[in-house]
Write a protein that holds these residues in place. Structure first.
Motif, mmCIF file in Angstrom:
data_model
loop_
_atom_site.group_PDB
_atom_site.id
_atom_site.type_symbol
_atom_site.label_atom_id
_atom_site.label_comp_id
_atom_site.label_asym_id
_atom_site.label_seq_id
_atom_site.Cartn_x
_atom_site.Cartn_y
_atom_site.Cartn_z
ATOM 1 N N MET A 64 35.880 26.991 35.404
ATOM 2 C CA MET A 64 36.918 26.774 36.408
ATOM 3 C C MET A 64 37.212 25.287 36.614
ATOM 4 O O MET A 64 38.350 24.894 36.838
ATOM 5 C CB MET A 64 36.500 27.412 37.736
ATOM 6 C CG MET A 64 35.912 28.811 37.601
ATOM 7 S SD MET A 64 36.886 29.941 36.552
ATOM 8 C CE MET A 64 35.647 31.195 36.213
ATOM 9 N N GLN A 89 35.326 39.487 38.079
ATOM 10 C CA GLN A 89 35.112 38.298 38.893
ATOM 11 C C GLN A 89 35.454 37.022 38.134
ATOM 12 O O GLN A 89 36.039 36.096 38.686
ATOM 13 C CB GLN A 89 33.654 38.253 39.375
ATOM 14 C CG GLN A 89 33.282 37.021 40.170
ATOM 15 C CD GLN A 89 33.989 36.913 41.513
ATOM 16 O OE1 GLN A 89 33.993 35.849 42.108
ATOM 17 N NE2 GLN A 89 34.575 37.985 41.999
ATOM 18 N N TYR A 90 35.117 36.989 36.837
ATOM 19 C CA TYR A 90 35.422 35.812 36.031
ATOM 20 C C TYR A 90 36.929 35.637 35.888
ATOM 21 O O TYR A 90 37.455 34.527 35.985
ATOM 22 C CB TYR A 90 34.768 35.933 34.655
ATOM 23 C CG TYR A 90 33.267 35.987 34.696
ATOM 24 C CD1 TYR A 90 32.505 34.823 34.780
ATOM 25 C CD2 TYR A 90 32.598 37.201 34.681
ATOM 26 C CE1 TYR A 90 31.118 34.869 34.842
ATOM 27 C CE2 TYR A 90 31.206 37.260 34.744
ATOM 28 C CZ TYR A 90 30.478 36.095 34.823
ATOM 29 O OH TYR A 90 29.109 36.145 34.891
ATOM 30 N N ARG A 93 38.545 34.476 39.241
ATOM 31 C CA ARG A 93 38.285 33.060 39.499
ATOM 32 C C ARG A 93 39.109 32.167 38.567
ATOM 33 O O ARG A 93 39.591 31.112 38.971
ATOM 34 C CB ARG A 93 36.790 32.758 39.342
ATOM 35 C CG ARG A 93 35.956 33.206 40.521
ATOM 36 C CD ARG A 93 34.486 32.909 40.334
ATOM 37 N NE ARG A 93 33.720 33.308 41.518
ATOM 38 C CZ ARG A 93 33.455 32.530 42.545
ATOM 39 N NH1 ARG A 93 33.880 31.278 42.550
ATOM 40 N NH2 ARG A 93 32.756 32.969 43.568
ATOM 41 N N LYS A 96 42.682 32.127 39.858
ATOM 42 C CA LYS A 96 42.754 31.338 41.098
ATOM 43 C C LYS A 96 42.633 29.839 40.812
ATOM 44 O O LYS A 96 43.152 29.009 41.554
ATOM 45 C CB LYS A 96 41.652 31.772 42.073
ATOM 46 C CG LYS A 96 41.922 33.105 42.744
ATOM 47 C CD LYS A 96 40.824 33.455 43.745
ATOM 48 C CE LYS A 96 41.116 34.736 44.497
ATOM 49 N NZ LYS A 96 40.040 35.079 45.455
ATOM 50 N N SER A 97 41.937 29.492 39.723
ATOM 51 C CA SER A 97 41.751 28.080 39.368
ATOM 52 C C SER A 97 42.982 27.484 38.687
ATOM 53 O O SER A 97 43.097 26.268 38.580
ATOM 54 C CB SER A 97 40.538 27.926 38.446
ATOM 55 O OG SER A 97 39.350 28.270 39.127
ATOM 56 N N GLU A 148 31.715 36.493 46.057
ATOM 57 C CA GLU A 148 33.037 35.874 46.126
ATOM 58 C C GLU A 148 33.072 34.716 47.117
ATOM 59 O O GLU A 148 34.032 33.960 47.163
ATOM 60 C CB GLU A 148 34.107 36.921 46.473
ATOM 61 C CG GLU A 148 34.371 37.895 45.343
ATOM 62 C CD GLU A 148 35.579 38.779 45.581
ATOM 63 O OE1 GLU A 148 36.369 38.462 46.504
ATOM 64 O OE2 GLU A 148 35.736 39.777 44.864
ATOM 65 N N SER A 151 31.157 29.011 45.767
ATOM 66 C CA SER A 151 32.101 28.068 45.183
ATOM 67 C C SER A 151 32.086 28.258 43.667
ATOM 68 O O SER A 151 31.185 28.904 43.113
ATOM 69 C CB SER A 151 31.710 26.628 45.521
ATOM 70 O OG SER A 151 30.502 26.276 44.846
ATOM 71 N N ASP A 152 33.073 27.689 42.973
ATOM 72 C CA ASP A 152 33.114 27.823 41.521
ATOM 73 C C ASP A 152 31.858 27.243 40.880
ATOM 74 O O ASP A 152 31.306 27.810 39.932
ATOM 75 C CB ASP A 152 34.358 27.116 40.957
ATOM 76 C CG ASP A 152 35.639 27.883 41.263
ATOM 77 O OD1 ASP A 152 35.555 29.097 41.495
ATOM 78 O OD2 ASP A 152 36.711 27.255 41.276
#
Length: 214
Positions: A64, A89-90, A93, A96-97, A148, A151-152
């Protein structure tokens, strides 16, 4: 119009395979390659291109953090994440990044052209399940699972710990100090309400987060 592509993966054989797939498409052109996060950023700064196809886990800057850095340098560049991780989940994320698409390596050969073409045209290439999770996460009052809230960086340390990596090895891999990694570990363990490595692995297995690194 030609779609200019940069391929980033730390395995030469994977890059070569991707290059062959991409080169078979008339309006696709590979204009750069990178084997680690440092090379990615060097290529981003010195090359004009449209789409970055990038592995989620590479030496140096990765995941990320790398996606965010690329978007900060060149906001118009479209990013397609190519990863061994199948877990939602990966993908969530990554999107979102700043990524525009997410594709697992096992499905890359069949879907790579479609994914690149879609995100190059301004669209997104994600599964219906990922789209649903993104929508649910945007809703007020939604109950998100504990991981969730990480943090990244904490999530990156989490998956490396689950894979059996020692704190010192994680520090070297992520270019961080051992103290910083230890702090991330303590924070994530507290957020997840876990007491030890066994509970960490059990949590990962229960939530489908114990996928091999890639």
């Amino acid at each position: 119009m030609t779609i200019r592509i940069v391929l980033a993966d730390d395995h030469a054989i994977v890059r070569e395979g991707l290059k062959r797939i991409v080169s078979d498409v008339a309006d696709f052109q590979v204009v750069g390659e990178a084997a680690d996060g440092t090379e990615v950023m060097r290529t981003v700064r010195g090359t004009d291109f449209d789409v970055l196809v990038v592995d989620l886990s590479m030496p140096g800057r990765s995941g990320m953090e790398l996606i965010k850095l690329v978007k900060a340098e060149k906001p118009r560049v479209r990013i397609l994440v190519l990863s061994m991780h199948q877990e939602m989940q990966y993908a969530v994320r990554a999107i979102k990044s700043g990524a525009s698409g997410y594709l697992t390596k096992e499905s890359a050969a069949a879907l790579l052209e479609q994914a690149i073409r879609k995100i190059a045209g301004g669209g997104a290439y994600i599964s219906a399940e990922v789209a649903e999770q993104l929508a649910l996460g945007a809703m007020p009052g939604s109950d998100a699972p504990a991981h969730e809230t990480l943090s990244d960086r904490e999530f990156e340390v989490f998956r490396l710990l689950v894979a059996g990596e020692a704190v010192s090895d994680i520090a070297a891999k992520l270019n961080l100090s051992v103290k910083t990694v230890s702090t991330h570990k303590a924070n994530l363990m507290q957020k997840l309400g876990l007491a030890n490595q066994t509970e960490l692995v059990r949590y990962a297995l229960k939530n489908g987060l114990a996928d091999p690194l890639g």
